[in-house]
Enzyme design. Sequence first.
Site, mmCIF file in Angstrom:
data_model
loop_
_atom_site.group_PDB
_atom_site.id
_atom_site.type_symbol
_atom_site.label_atom_id
_atom_site.label_comp_id
_atom_site.label_asym_id
_atom_site.label_seq_id
_atom_site.Cartn_x
_atom_site.Cartn_y
_atom_site.Cartn_z
ATOM 1 N N GLU A 327 0.837 -1.195 0.000
ATOM 2 C CA GLU A 327 0.000 0.000 0.000
ATOM 3 C C GLU A 327 0.874 1.249 0.000
ATOM 4 O O GLU A 327 1.797 1.373 0.816
ATOM 5 C CB GLU A 327 -0.882 0.044 1.254
ATOM 6 C CG GLU A 327 -1.951 -1.022 1.323
ATOM 7 C CD GLU A 327 -2.712 -0.976 2.633
ATOM 8 O OE1 GLU A 327 -3.944 -1.080 2.591
ATOM 9 O OE2 GLU A 327 -2.077 -0.837 3.702
ATOM 10 N N CYS A 328 0.607 2.186 -0.882
ATOM 11 C CA CYS A 328 1.164 3.528 -0.886
ATOM 12 C C CYS A 328 2.696 3.517 -0.836
ATOM 13 O O CYS A 328 3.339 3.301 -1.855
ATOM 14 C CB CYS A 328 0.571 4.351 0.255
ATOM 15 S SG CYS A 328 0.709 6.132 0.014
ATOM 16 N N GLY A 329 3.313 3.710 0.327
ATOM 17 C CA GLY A 329 4.763 3.648 0.416
ATOM 18 C C GLY A 329 5.296 2.306 -0.023
ATOM 19 O O GLY A 329 6.374 2.214 -0.632
#
Length: 449
Positions: A327-329
Amino acid sequence: MRIILAGTGSAVGKTTISTGIMKALSEKYNVQPFKVGPDYIDPSYHTLATGNTSRNLDSFFMSPSQIRDSYVKAMGNKDLAIIEGVRGLYEGIDSINDIGSTASVAKALDAPVILIINSRSLVKSAAAIVIGFKELDKDINIAGVILNKVKNKNHYLKTKKSIEQLTGVEVIGGIKRDDNITIDQRHLGLVPAVERENSIMHINKWSEMIKQYIDLDRLVEIMKSAPKINSNLEPIWNKLNKQPVKIGVAFDEVFNFYYKENIESLEANNAKIKYFSPLKDEHLPDVDGIYIGGGYPELFSKELSKNESIIKDIKQFHNDNKPIFAECGGLMYLMNSIHNDKMVGIYPYKSILTDRVQALKYTITEVQQDNIISKKGEIINGHEFHYSKVLVDDNNIKNKLAFKILRGKGSYNLQDGFMDGNTLASYVHTHVAAMPNFGGNFTIATKEI
């Protein structure tokens, strides 16, 4: 026993005051902290202050009965709950309804509310603010007020008198203006407590401030007025997998944005969690699946790129078709590079940090491809918050995308969820309450290779 600490708006001192109260009351009580809304950073301060993992309560992800279930699960043998609100008491996803607001959580839990007001330059007008907040929704029990940034004792007493006599709401404390009481900021908000060696020093300072200016005994009395919750509960996750599995979860200074319930849903589906650090560990632990959450890889890209051995392990894990969810990072880490620093390279794109926010809102996604956490046709609520972007255009897109973005921005062309084999990476943050089969689907995927 529970209380919600809500603001009249953003930047009124909610996190400092809430965390200080949590720390001060933890000297006598076993305190369970909560945060309203999609936030990873404020809860890191709560956790450090109380020694108990802070939980998120969010009516965009959760039905009222799921909010109650999550609350009851977290309380266990705790003595009391302190819930920090988000933005202003009534702010949600739009200007009319309650969804995503602190008020919605207050009603789901039948919790008394303490309203925090920035009282700089206010006296009688502070009473008008309280009247407005009381009148807007009569189902909200505004049981007290905390004044922040009072000039001196005379200012406090005049404002307290005005509020109590004109509104009938008691003022339980006023915190003297002190511009030295601040929290470090960066592009996504506060600096996570996990990174700050001096965090406990700051939290102790906030606690001493609270003990000086707030009537904590009265606050506890108000908390005792909240009725017990013992019915109308809806589980926030489903148990689908019965086979034991091992899930590696990246957790260190770089990757630390996780909802605790997501991890617990994996454990509820027979997963043994093994934490590892992409920053410091030379090799992956022996696991069947990998979960890489959000964080700040853009600030540690050089250090991450130098840890070539674990990059090699993760790339081989992917090549072996074992499931990876990011997720994301975590998505950024699985790209070919962050700026010019080499990353894992599962996806052939470059990720860069920009000087302005790229996405900041709740999301609604429609699953358009079966994947390791969800099935085609499902509608999933989530959120996105990032300053980075992945450089993808119509001429170099090489991957299927699992999600169609119905609300929000996504990674590319109103889509998200890059797929490659059994690896899925998305800018959208998920909460298991919005996809109760998350833990079951992911753990089952580890055994379907």
